[in-house]
Design an enzyme around this catalytic site. Structure first.
Site, PDB file in Angstrom:
ATOM      1  N   GLU A  64      -6.225 -10.314  -2.059  1.00 53.16           N
ATOM      2  CA  GLU A  64      -7.094 -10.283  -0.877  1.00 53.16           C
ATOM      3  C   GLU A  64      -8.565 -10.207  -1.290  1.00 53.16           C
ATOM      4  O   GLU A  64      -9.321  -9.362  -0.808  1.00 53.16           O
ATOM      5  CB  GLU A  64      -6.749  -9.090   0.024  1.00 53.16           C
ATOM      6  CG  GLU A  64      -5.317  -9.079   0.511  1.00 53.16           C
ATOM      7  CD  GLU A  64      -5.030  -7.924   1.460  1.00 53.16           C
ATOM      8  OE1 GLU A  64      -5.989  -7.304   1.964  1.00 53.16           O
ATOM      9  OE2 GLU A  64      -3.840  -7.640   1.691  1.00 53.16           O
ATOM     10  N   GLU A 119       0.801  -1.229   0.000  1.00 54.13           N
ATOM     11  CA  GLU A 119       0.000   0.000   0.000  1.00 54.13           C
ATOM     12  C   GLU A 119       0.837   1.284   0.000  1.00 54.13           C
ATOM     13  O   GLU A 119       0.693   2.133   0.884  1.00 54.13           O
ATOM     14  CB  GLU A 119      -0.972  -0.008   1.181  1.00 54.13           C
ATOM     15  CG  GLU A 119      -1.965  -1.153   1.089  1.00 54.13           C
ATOM     16  CD  GLU A 119      -2.949  -1.190   2.252  1.00 54.13           C
ATOM     17  OE1 GLU A 119      -2.968  -0.240   3.048  1.00 54.13           O
ATOM     18  OE2 GLU A 119      -3.683  -2.181   2.347  1.00 54.13           O
TER      19      GLU A 119
END
Length: 727
Positions: free
Chosen positions: A630, A514
């Protein structure tokens, strides 16, 4: 990654997905009797789903599951589903920095070792999640590495007159041998804009006295010990001594740094601030003088912090009577103190954590409440005198900015209050006066319930006399370069030890997680309200933090290991996706290699299918290995309808179909589904009151199971079923 276990920071989707709130469906809580379970699916469909083989049977790439490590190890039903259906597992939290690194920077490998032993036995691979992220860090430890150096101020009054140094006049001081100059300069001392004495040794300096500054006479009490101390640094290695007048031995050899080392005539200096501290007592009269002799070496420039230069009478008579007998906690106990409220705790600090002393009192309040809802109380031997003014002083600091207050209280809880006291993260002295308005005030109380914080308190004094405030502590900040070196070393230690520890068991890692903002720019770590476990490596290491991370991972991994960069909302924001791809190109331009790109894909039924296709097309065009890392499909409710379950299955299948269609086979790493079931144990911290997974809350296969299986197989597997179905 958004973890399955132990994260309290990202409970709300608006925090998790700031750019795609529009995709989150309204919560829908249905009455218990109206809730739809897998058992209520049409019988033909339910029976079809039961006849499917385990999911990994249909996969020709890695099929993974995001799991909770504790659940896998302790829940047999959960573990059996994982082992039967998946090739690989990604631990949601337990392999992150915050879970494994303690306050001393040591890595506790034992829990993960035990977990990997269990997965090895089951023949399941483990994916490394994650090496460098801004969340789920032991931020307290990392911040402690770059915390300012707090140099305690003097606890007593200074017997040395330094006013001639503070104003630069040198009144009372003698520049006997000025060398190439003895002056007072701004901004070279400890702390911001602090003054320092600058002493420059001449090119011919060879003897200690070739650069000498002599102090005024210091009045003394015969028989008392006096502590002389100051902070000094030099632009290059230097050497100095202190000589005296008025002592029996005016040229004493000292263990200058109180380290128990060898006694010498002189101390050495470097570019780092260091304290020179020693004690003298062999006075021949009622005063003594001293000289700084810094002429040993030619061409050295010395700086002595003005405000740190002090002489303190260690045997001075106590000026106050403290009504709190155990106010310094130097006996290592909280004798006389007790408290309660808000599940708060109280203890004595570790040795060395007191203010200029060994121990302090440590008060921890776990959650925000009212000030008075967490209290620490000292009961006085006798009530205070009505109408008398009392002085309260103490030193205090907290791990985060906090608010406290104190009270003088009676047995019925009536009190006289100090009012709110703002506490910072560095030691500060608080001195307040308060009047006992009645004759029954017999308790001194700290209120600390307002802020979720850990607070250190030391040297608590309650007296009817005046308290002389000591000199304040000096705060010395690291330079940006020093912070970068320290944090870079911490990153190297963490990555190196993790990758080498699991080099045989873990063959793919999320190296950087991220890194991007929603608009496509790189995060810079400048946030106004970071979570308690947030630590932004980029803030200290700059844009190249990921370059360093990938180089370290590659140096310590096997050549065949796959190293990923990973982010979320890439299907929702093409700008963010483009920014991530651009950053990957930058990382590789600096000599590192990024093997793969992970796209998290926390999606809902409303997520744009066109965007999903465009994302996969852009990712495929990079030539990198692509992983869906995910995946889950939110429904916005824990009690979905049969139609919602069907739509969820269709969205899962669409994603699997699109991955197969748009990502070339050579670039497919695989897909990891984030979570196993809708059981509340899996959703305490991630998507609570939701139903995003393939098994329901009773571990029964949902319609989505069929969607994933068909997507893996590339066809409707149930069309191959033969024989009659029982209805």
């Amino acid at each position: 990654m958004k973890q399955i276990k132990a994260i309290s920071v990202f409970l709300l989707c608006s925090l998790l997905f700031p750019s795609c709130e529009r995709e989150i469906m309204e919560w829908e809580e249905r009455p218990e009797e109206q809730k739809v379970t897998t058992a209520e699916l049409p019988l033909e469909l339910a029976e079809k789903i039961e006849r499917y083989e385990p999911l990994k049977t249909y996969a020709d790439y890695v099929l993974g599951a995001g799991i909770g490590m504790d659940l896998y190890m302790n829940d047999e039903v959960y573990r059996n589903i994982v082992n039967e259906n998946f090739d690989e597992v990604t631990v949601g939290y337990a392999m992150k920095h915050g879970a494994m690194v303690n306050s001393q920077g040591e890595i506790n490998f034992a829990p993960v070792d035990a977990f990997i032993a269990m997965t090895n036995e089951a023949g399941i691979d483990v994916y490394g999640h994650t090496l460098v992220w801004h969340a789920n860090q032991n931020a307290s430890y990392l911040n402690s590495l770059i915390a300012p150096t707090v140099i305690p101020g003097s606890s007593g009054s200074n017997a040395l007159d330094i006013t001639g140094l503070q104003d630069g006049s040198f009144t009372g001081w003698a520049r006997n041998n000025p060398g190439d100059g003895i002056t007072v300069v701004d901004g070279e001392g400890l702390g911001d804009n602090a003054k320092a004495i600058q002493l420059v040794a001449g090119s011919g300096a060879a003897n200690a006295w070739d650069l000498q500054l002599a102090s005024p006479q210091v009045p003394v009490v015969s028989g008392n010990d006096y502590e002389v101390s100051f902070y000094i640094r030099s632009d290059q290695p230097g050497k100095g001594r202190v000589s005296f007048s008025g002592l029996a031995n005016n040229y004493p050899w000292q263990d200058w740094y109180a380290t128990g080392g060898e006694y010498t005539e002189a101390f050495e200096t470097t570019s780092q601030w260091q304290e020179v501290k020693f004690t003298v007592s062999d006075f021949t009269g009622t005063s003594f003088g001293m000289s700084l002799d810094l002429g040993y070496l030619p061409g050295v420039t010395y700086y002595i912090d003005v405000d740190s230069f002090s002489v303190v009478d260690l045997d001075a008579e106590a000026e106050v009577v403290n009504l709190i007998a155990n106010g310094d906690f130097e006996n290592g106990t909280l004798d006389g103190w007790g408290g309660w409220g808000n599940e708060s705790t109280r203890s004595v600090s570790a040795a060395g954590e007191g203010y200029n002393s060994t121990y302090a009192m440590v008060l921890t309040n776990p959650t925000e409440a009212q000030l008075w809802e967490a209290q620490q109380v000292y009961t006085l031997n006798e009530p205070l005198e009505q109408g008398s003014e009392y002085t309260v002083s103490f030193y205090v600091k907290a791990d985060v900015p906090a608010t406290i207050q104190f009270q003088l209280q009676n047995p019925d809880y009536a009190a006289d209050y100090s009012g709110g006291i703002e506490v910072g993260t560095n030691w500060q002295q608080v001195v307040r006066t308060v009047t006992a308005t009645t004759a029954d005030r017999n308790k001194f109380v700290f209120d600390f319930g307002q802020t979720a914080a850990t607070i250190h308190i030391d040297d608590v004094v309650l007296t009817s006399g005046e308290v002389a405030a000591g000199s304040p502590p000096v705060i010395v900040e690291m330079s940006d370069q020093e912070k970068a070196e320290v944090i870079g070393a911490a990153m190297e230690d963490w990555i190196t030890k993790m990758v080498t520890r699991y080099t045989s068991e873990v063959t793919a890692w999320d190296v950087v997680n991220e890194p991007m903002r929603e608009g496509g720019s790189l995060r810079d770590g400048n946030v106004t309200d970071p979570a308690s476990d947030d630590f932004y490596w980029v803030k200290y290491l700059g844009k190249d933090y990921a370059v360093t991370a990938f180089k370290l991972a590659r140096e310590n991994a096997e050549p065949s290991d796959v190293l990923f960069i990973n982010d979320y909302n890439l299907e929702a924001s093409m700008a963010k996706l483009d920014g991530l791809i651009e950053y990957v190109n930058y990382i590789e331009s600096q000599g590192a290699t990024v093997d793969g790109i992970g796209t998290q894909m926390h999606v809902s039924l409303n997520t744009s299918r066109e965007n999903i296709v465009e994302m996969f097309q852009k990712l495929a065009a990079t030539g990198k290995i692509i992983k869906v890392s995910e995946l889950d499909v939110r429904l916005g409710t824990a009690s979905p309808t049969a139609a919602q379950l069907a739509d969820q299955a269709a969205m899962y299948q669409f994603i699997f179909d699109s991955y197969r269609e748009y990502i070339p086979a050579a670039q497919r790493y695989g897909i990891t589904i984030w979570g196993v079931s809708d059981h509340e144990k899996e959703h305490e911290f991630w998507l609570p009151n939701e139903s995003p997974n393939l098994w329901d809350a009773n571990y029964q296969r949902k319609h989505a199971y069929k969607g994933v299986a068909d997507g893996l197989a590339g066809r409707d597997v149930s069309e191959d079923f033969t024989g009659d179905l029982d209805y």
